[in-house]
Design a protein around this motif. Structure first.
Motif, PDB file in Angstrom:
ATOM      1  N   MET A   1       0.828  -1.198   0.000  1.00  0.00           N
ATOM      2  CA  MET A   1       0.000   0.000   0.000  1.00  0.00           C
ATOM      3  C   MET A   1       0.870   1.259   0.000  1.00  0.00           C
ATOM      4  N   VAL A   2       1.978   1.259   0.780  1.00  0.00           N
ATOM      5  CA  VAL A   2       2.827   2.440   0.848  1.00  0.00           C
ATOM      6  C   VAL A   2       3.425   2.747  -0.513  1.00  0.00           C
ATOM      7  N   SER A   3       3.834   1.730  -1.267  1.00  0.00           N
ATOM      8  CA  SER A   3       4.412   1.994  -2.589  1.00  0.00           C
ATOM      9  C   SER A   3       3.379   2.634  -3.522  1.00  0.00           C
ATOM     10  N   GLU A   4       2.122   2.240  -3.413  1.00  0.00           N
ATOM     11  CA  GLU A   4       1.059   2.857  -4.217  1.00  0.00           C
ATOM     12  C   GLU A   4       0.861   4.317  -3.798  1.00  0.00           C
ATOM     13  N   GLN A   5       0.984   4.572  -2.502  1.00  0.00           N
ATOM     14  CA  GLN A   5       0.864   5.940  -2.002  1.00  0.00           C
ATOM     15  C   GLN A   5       2.022   6.800  -2.487  1.00  0.00           C
ATOM     16  N   VAL A   6       3.237   6.265  -2.415  1.00  0.00           N
ATOM     17  CA  VAL A   6       4.416   7.003  -2.894  1.00  0.00           C
ATOM     18  C   VAL A   6       4.271   7.292  -4.375  1.00  0.00           C
ATOM     19  N   ASN A   7       3.819   6.309  -5.142  1.00  0.00           N
ATOM     20  CA  ASN A   7       3.612   6.507  -6.574  1.00  0.00           C
ATOM     21  C   ASN A   7       2.614   7.638  -6.825  1.00  0.00           C
ATOM     22  N   ALA A   8       1.530   7.664  -6.070  1.00  0.00           N
ATOM     23  CA  ALA A   8       0.526   8.717  -6.249  1.00  0.00           C
ATOM     24  C   ALA A   8       1.119  10.079  -5.912  1.00  0.00           C
ATOM     25  N   LEU A   9       1.855  10.174  -4.804  1.00  0.00           N
ATOM     26  CA  LEU A   9       2.437  11.452  -4.409  1.00  0.00           C
ATOM     27  C   LEU A   9       3.504  11.920  -5.393  1.00  0.00           C
ATOM     28  N   ARG A  10       4.259  10.978  -5.947  1.00  0.00           N
ATOM     29  CA  ARG A  10       5.342  11.329  -6.878  1.00  0.00           C
ATOM     30  C   ARG A  10       4.845  11.636  -8.274  1.00  0.00           C
ATOM     31  N   ASN A  11       3.912  10.846  -8.785  1.00  0.00           N
ATOM     32  CA  ASN A  11       3.635  10.831 -10.213  1.00  0.00           C
ATOM     33  C   ASN A  11       2.277  11.344 -10.662  1.00  0.00           C
ATOM     34  N   ILE A  12       1.346  11.510  -9.752  1.00  0.00           N
ATOM     35  CA  ILE A  12       0.012  11.957 -10.180  1.00  0.00           C
ATOM     36  C   ILE A  12      -0.077  13.462  -9.958  1.00  0.00           C
ATOM     37  N   PRO A  13      -0.187  14.230 -11.039  1.00  0.00           N
ATOM     38  CA  PRO A  13      -0.198  15.689 -10.909  1.00  0.00           C
ATOM     39  C   PRO A  13      -1.375  16.194 -10.084  1.00  0.00           C
ATOM     40  N   ILE A  14      -1.185  17.362  -9.492  1.00  0.00           N
ATOM     41  CA  ILE A  14      -2.221  17.959  -8.642  1.00  0.00           C
ATOM     42  C   ILE A  14      -3.535  18.127  -9.395  1.00  0.00           C
ATOM     43  N   GLY A  15      -3.492  18.379 -10.690  1.00  0.00           N
ATOM     44  CA  GLY A  15      -4.713  18.573 -11.470  1.00  0.00           C
ATOM     45  C   GLY A  15      -5.457  17.293 -11.797  1.00  0.00           C
ATOM     46  N   ASP A  16      -4.894  16.139 -11.452  1.00  0.00           N
ATOM     47  CA  ASP A  16      -5.534  14.859 -11.749  1.00  0.00           C
ATOM     48  C   ASP A  16      -6.824  14.705 -10.933  1.00  0.00           C
ATOM     49  N   PRO A  17      -7.851  14.094 -11.533  1.00  0.00           N
ATOM     50  CA  PRO A  17      -9.126  13.901 -10.820  1.00  0.00           C
ATOM     51  C   PRO A  17      -9.004  13.102  -9.513  1.00  0.00           C
ATOM     52  N   LEU A  18      -7.961  12.295  -9.354  1.00  0.00           N
ATOM     53  CA  LEU A  18      -7.785  11.532  -8.111  1.00  0.00           C
ATOM     54  C   LEU A  18      -7.854  12.436  -6.888  1.00  0.00           C
TER      55      LEU A  18
ATOM     56  N   GLY B   1      -6.332   5.239   2.409  1.00  0.00           N
ATOM     57  CA  GLY B   1      -7.006   4.673   3.575  1.00  0.00           C
ATOM     58  C   GLY B   1      -7.370   5.679   4.642  1.00  0.00           C
ATOM     59  N   GLU B   2      -6.924   5.417   5.870  1.00  0.00           N
ATOM     60  CA  GLU B   2      -7.322   6.209   7.031  1.00  0.00           C
ATOM     61  C   GLU B   2      -6.791   7.637   7.006  1.00  0.00           C
ATOM     62  N   LEU B   3      -5.873   7.957   6.119  1.00  0.00           N
ATOM     63  CA  LEU B   3      -5.393   9.334   6.026  1.00  0.00           C
ATOM     64  C   LEU B   3      -6.452  10.271   5.436  1.00  0.00           C
ATOM     65  N   VAL B   4      -7.478   9.696   4.828  1.00  0.00           N
ATOM     66  CA  VAL B   4      -8.576  10.499   4.288  1.00  0.00           C
ATOM     67  C   VAL B   4      -9.562  10.733   5.428  1.00  0.00           C
ATOM     68  N   ASP B   5      -9.406  11.892   6.048  1.00  0.00           N
ATOM     69  CA  ASP B   5     -10.235  12.231   7.204  1.00  0.00           C
ATOM     70  C   ASP B   5     -11.211  13.358   6.852  1.00  0.00           C
ATOM     71  N   GLY B   6     -11.846  13.901   7.848  1.00  0.00           N
ATOM     72  CA  GLY B   6     -12.818  14.962   7.631  1.00  0.00           C
ATOM     73  C   GLY B   6     -12.233  16.185   6.954  1.00  0.00           C
TER      74      GLY B   6
END
Length: 86
Positions: A1-18, A30-35
């Motif tokens: 899971m951490v590698s997927e998170q690192v990939n998202a932080l490194r490679n998915i631009p801020i303008g991406d719909p994610l 996961g749990e980092l998505v809070d209120g």
């Protein structure tokens, strides 16, 4: 899971719909998505920065000079170059 998170932080631009989709963010972070993250998305903002700080703290990027805060220099170096944490 951490590698997927690192990939998202490194490679998915801020303008991406994610960064504006709470369910997609929950699937990756996961749990980092809070209120706070949910409120940013509901207000039409991207959640990159709201995810980056708690992720940094949870993964050992806490500032030695300012405990309880993220060490942005170390995190940036890691995300930009894959440099291991010191």
């Amino acid at each position: 899971m951490v590698s997927e998170q690192v990939n998202a932080l490194r490679n998915i631009p801020i303008g991406d719909p994610l960064w504006r989709d709470v369910d997609a963010l929950r699937a990756v972070f996961g749990e980092l998505v809070d209120g706070r993250v949910e409120r940013r998305v509901r207000m039409g903002r991207h959640a990159y920065n709201a995810i980056r700080e708690p992720w940094a703290m949870a993964n050992g990027f806490e500032s030695k000079k300012d405990p309880g805060r993220a060490d942005w220099h170390a995190l940036r170096a890691f995300l930009e170059g894959g440099i291991a944490r010191g």
